[in-house]
Design a protein around this motif. Structure first.
Motif, short mmCIF file in Angstrom:
data_model
loop_
_atom_site.label_atom_id
_atom_site.label_comp_id
_atom_site.label_asym_id
_atom_site.label_seq_id
_atom_site.Cartn_x
_atom_site.Cartn_y
_atom_site.Cartn_z
N LEU A 123 -21.34 25.95 22.69
CA LEU A 123 -20.22 25.86 21.83
C LEU A 123 -19.19 27.01 22.08
O LEU A 123 -19.69 28.04 22.34
N PHE A 149 -22.41 26.98 13.44
CA PHE A 149 -23.58 26.09 13.39
C PHE A 149 -24.84 26.92 13.24
O PHE A 149 -25.64 26.30 12.51
N HIS A 188 -27.28 25.80 9.86
CA HIS A 188 -28.60 25.35 9.97
C HIS A 188 -29.54 26.42 9.82
O HIS A 188 -30.89 26.09 9.89
#
Length: 71
Positions: A52, A60, A64
């Motif tokens: 990414l 991200f 998460h």
């Protein structure tokens, strides 16, 4: 031929997997700004490799609530 009842096989204890645990291991950073990393849920040994852009990687990880692993 006669069918007879057989005993069910003994169950083998399964390893505990906590699906709330999320892990990231950074594998590298490319010159074009991509972050290469492995991501796993439950077991850090079982992962997928992803890439990414750096800002998306940070988002991200935050989304998460990952635990960063060191080698």
């Amino acid at each position: 031929m006669t069918c007879t009842a057989t005993e069910a096989p003994a169950t083998t204890p399964q390893p505990v997997c906590d699906l709330s645990q999320r892990f990231v291991r950074v594998l590298g950073r490319r010159d074009n700004g991509l972050v290469e990393f492995s991501f796993s849920i439950g077991w850090p040994e079982l992962s997928v490799e992803l890439m990414l852009p750096a800002p998306a990687f940070e988002a991200f990880c935050a989304a998460h609530r990952v635990r960063h692993l060191d080698d």
